[in-house]
Design an enzyme around this catalytic site. Structure first.
Site, PDB file in Angstrom:
ATOM      1  N   ASN A   1      -5.894  62.644  43.767  1.00  0.00           N
ATOM      2  CA  ASN A   1      -6.879  61.436  43.377  1.00  0.00           C
ATOM      3  C   ASN A   1      -6.883  61.692  41.921  1.00  0.00           C
ATOM      4  O   ASN A   1      -7.094  62.505  41.332  1.00  0.00           O
ATOM      5  CB  ASN A   1      -8.278  62.196  43.793  1.00  0.00           C
ATOM      6  CG  ASN A   1      -9.314  61.163  43.419  1.00  0.00           C
ATOM      7  OD1 ASN A   1      -9.288  60.366  43.023  1.00  0.00           O
ATOM      8  ND2 ASN A   1     -10.569  61.830  43.464  1.00  0.00           N
TER       9      ASN A   1
ATOM     10  N   LYS B   1      -8.303  59.273  40.097  1.00  0.00           N
ATOM     11  CA  LYS B   1      -9.594  58.915  39.457  1.00  0.00           C
ATOM     12  C   LYS B   1      -9.157  57.487  38.512  1.00  0.00           C
ATOM     13  O   LYS B   1      -8.506  56.742  39.051  1.00  0.00           O
ATOM     14  CB  LYS B   1     -10.202  59.970  38.784  1.00  0.00           C
ATOM     15  CG  LYS B   1     -10.531  61.038  39.966  1.00  0.00           C
ATOM     16  CD  LYS B   1     -11.189  62.147  39.116  1.00  0.00           C
ATOM     17  CE  LYS B   1     -11.574  63.295  40.259  1.00  0.00           C
ATOM     18  NZ  LYS B   1     -12.298  64.384  39.955  1.00  0.00           N
TER      19      LYS B   1
ATOM     20  N   HIS C   1     -16.299  60.022  47.913  1.00  0.00           N
ATOM     21  CA  HIS C   1     -16.251  61.034  46.600  1.00  0.00           C
ATOM     22  C   HIS C   1     -17.580  61.687  46.078  1.00  0.00           C
ATOM     23  O   HIS C   1     -18.422  60.431  45.855  1.00  0.00           O
ATOM     24  CB  HIS C   1     -15.198  60.686  45.653  1.00  0.00           C
ATOM     25  CG  HIS C   1     -14.765  61.680  44.909  1.00  0.00           C
ATOM     26  ND1 HIS C   1     -15.403  61.996  43.689  1.00  0.00           N
ATOM     27  CD2 HIS C   1     -13.733  62.694  45.077  1.00  0.00           C
ATOM     28  CE1 HIS C   1     -14.638  63.064  42.975  1.00  0.00           C
ATOM     29  NE2 HIS C   1     -13.535  63.338  43.866  1.00  0.00           N
TER      30      HIS C   1
ATOM     31  N   GLU D   1     -18.233  61.841  43.015  1.00  0.00           N
ATOM     32  CA  GLU D   1     -18.456  60.917  41.903  1.00  0.00           C
ATOM     33  C   GLU D   1     -18.902  59.508  42.376  1.00  0.00           C
ATOM     34  O   GLU D   1     -19.813  59.021  41.598  1.00  0.00           O
ATOM     35  CB  GLU D   1     -17.058  60.818  40.964  1.00  0.00           C
ATOM     36  CG  GLU D   1     -16.752  62.045  40.259  1.00  0.00           C
ATOM     37  CD  GLU D   1     -15.362  62.296  40.142  1.00  0.00           C
ATOM     38  OE1 GLU D   1     -14.614  61.416  40.122  1.00  0.00           O
ATOM     39  OE2 GLU D   1     -14.925  63.560  39.804  1.00  0.00           O
TER      40      GLU D   1
ATOM     41  N   GLU E   1     -15.513  69.113  49.361  1.00  0.00           N
ATOM     42  CA  GLU E   1     -15.502  69.347  47.646  1.00  0.00           C
ATOM     43  C   GLU E   1     -16.940  69.758  47.159  1.00  0.00           C
ATOM     44  O   GLU E   1     -17.708  68.822  46.987  1.00  0.00           O
ATOM     45  CB  GLU E   1     -15.231  67.880  47.514  1.00  0.00           C
ATOM     46  CG  GLU E   1     -13.790  67.344  47.654  1.00  0.00           C
ATOM     47  CD  GLU E   1     -12.999  66.538  46.630  1.00  0.00           C
ATOM     48  OE1 GLU E   1     -11.741  66.771  46.441  1.00  0.00           O
ATOM     49  OE2 GLU E   1     -13.630  65.806  46.152  1.00  0.00           O
TER      50      GLU E   1
ATOM     51  N   GLY F   1     -13.674  68.946  38.790  1.00  0.00           N
ATOM     52  CA  GLY F   1     -13.233  68.933  37.190  1.00  0.00           C
ATOM     53  C   GLY F   1     -13.978  69.902  36.125  1.00  0.00           C
ATOM     54  O   GLY F   1     -14.077  69.658  35.026  1.00  0.00           O
TER      55      GLY F   1
ATOM     56  N   SER G   1     -11.057  71.590  41.365  1.00  0.00           N
ATOM     57  CA  SER G   1     -10.188  72.472  40.533  1.00  0.00           C
ATOM     58  C   SER G   1      -9.027  73.238  41.196  1.00  0.00           C
ATOM     59  O   SER G   1      -8.589  74.337  41.025  1.00  0.00           O
ATOM     60  CB  SER G   1     -11.187  73.360  39.667  1.00  0.00           C
ATOM     61  OG  SER G   1     -11.984  72.672  38.884  1.00  0.00           O
TER      62      SER G   1
END
Ligand code: PGA
Length: 250
Positions: free
Chosen positions: A9, A11, A96, A98, A168, A174, A214
């Protein structure tokens, strides 16, 4: 047997030129990796470059989001499933964290986007996961249950069979804080049990559940040693060809 899927991904990273040079380095490194499926999800503007560069290889390209209308229309800034499909995408990431955190994504919109992806012939990779305070309050499984119940549990069995789930934990994304392989496997087991409850034993045995948060070249082996973990959704470590190739070739 579930074939592992390693998905990158990207991003909001990379230009079309940077995408082309990534693939130039990456493809030879994963040319002999039939043990798993490999997917790169770049920003929309890089999809054409990625599809062109990946042509003739076994690496697939996917989107990071899509709009829930499959019909073209006046939706400024949005991209539809049929557009992704026509551009050469095989899959699309949905929900996701985010998107949930910064862009108002809810379980309801996750479901709408999943239906749009399926209608467009795209494989949905649907993300779920708890926030740090939810884990600390012992609510991880309850959060996963709600996200599942209000989202992908509403698909038909035929639709669900095409879905990949990505677990996730938000606190691991991150941050460099990976879930331990055991923590991840626990959550995957909880998710598989939810799938079994909704769709039965065979569906639970067949669904691929990826871990994301991560994942790095030095921790992927431990995660993949868990039979519950069917691959990874990789952010930061997918941006560099050697790094992502060593994850693919765990
Ligand atoms: P990360 O991102 O690997 O950089 O933690 C994972 C993800 O957001 O999918």
């Amino acid at each position: 047997m579930r074939k592992p899927l390693m998905a990158g991904n990207w991003k909001m990273y990379k230009t079309p030129a940077e995408t082309a040079s990534f693939f130039e380095k990456f493809l030879p490194l994963v040319a002999n990796s039939p043990h798993c499926d490999v997917l790169i999800c770049p920003p929309f503007v890089d999809i054409a470059a990625a599809v062109a560069a990946a042509k003739g290889s076994s690496v697939a390209v996917g989107g990071q989001n899509l709009y829930w209308s499959t019909k073209e229309g006046a939706f400024t800034g949005e991209v539809s499933g049929p557009m992704l499909k026509a551009a050469g995408c095989a899959s699309v990431i949905i929900g996701h964290s985010e998107r949930r955190q910064y862009f108002g994504e809810t379980d309801e919109t996750v479901l709408k986007r999943t239906l749009a992806a399926l209608e467009s012939g795209l494989q949905p990779i649907v993300c779920v996961g708890e926030r740090l305070e939810e884990r600390e309050a012992g609510r991880t499984n309850a959060v996963l249950e709600t996200q599942f119940r209000d989202g992908i549990s509403k698909l038909t069995p035929e639709q669900f069979a095409k879905v990949v789930i990505a677990y996730e934990p938000v606190w691991a994304i991150g941050t460099g804080k990976t879930a331990t392989p055991e923590m991840a496997a626990d959550a995957h087991r909880a998710l598989r049990a939810l799938v079994q409850g909704a769709y039965g034993k065979d569906a639970a045995a067949a669904v691929r559940i990826l871990y994301g948060g991560s994942v790095k070249p030095d921790n992927v082996k431990g995660l993949m040693a868990q039979p519950e973990i069917d691959g990874a959704l990789v952010g930061g470590a997918s941006l560099e060809a050697v790094s992502f190739a060593s994850i693919v070739n765990f």
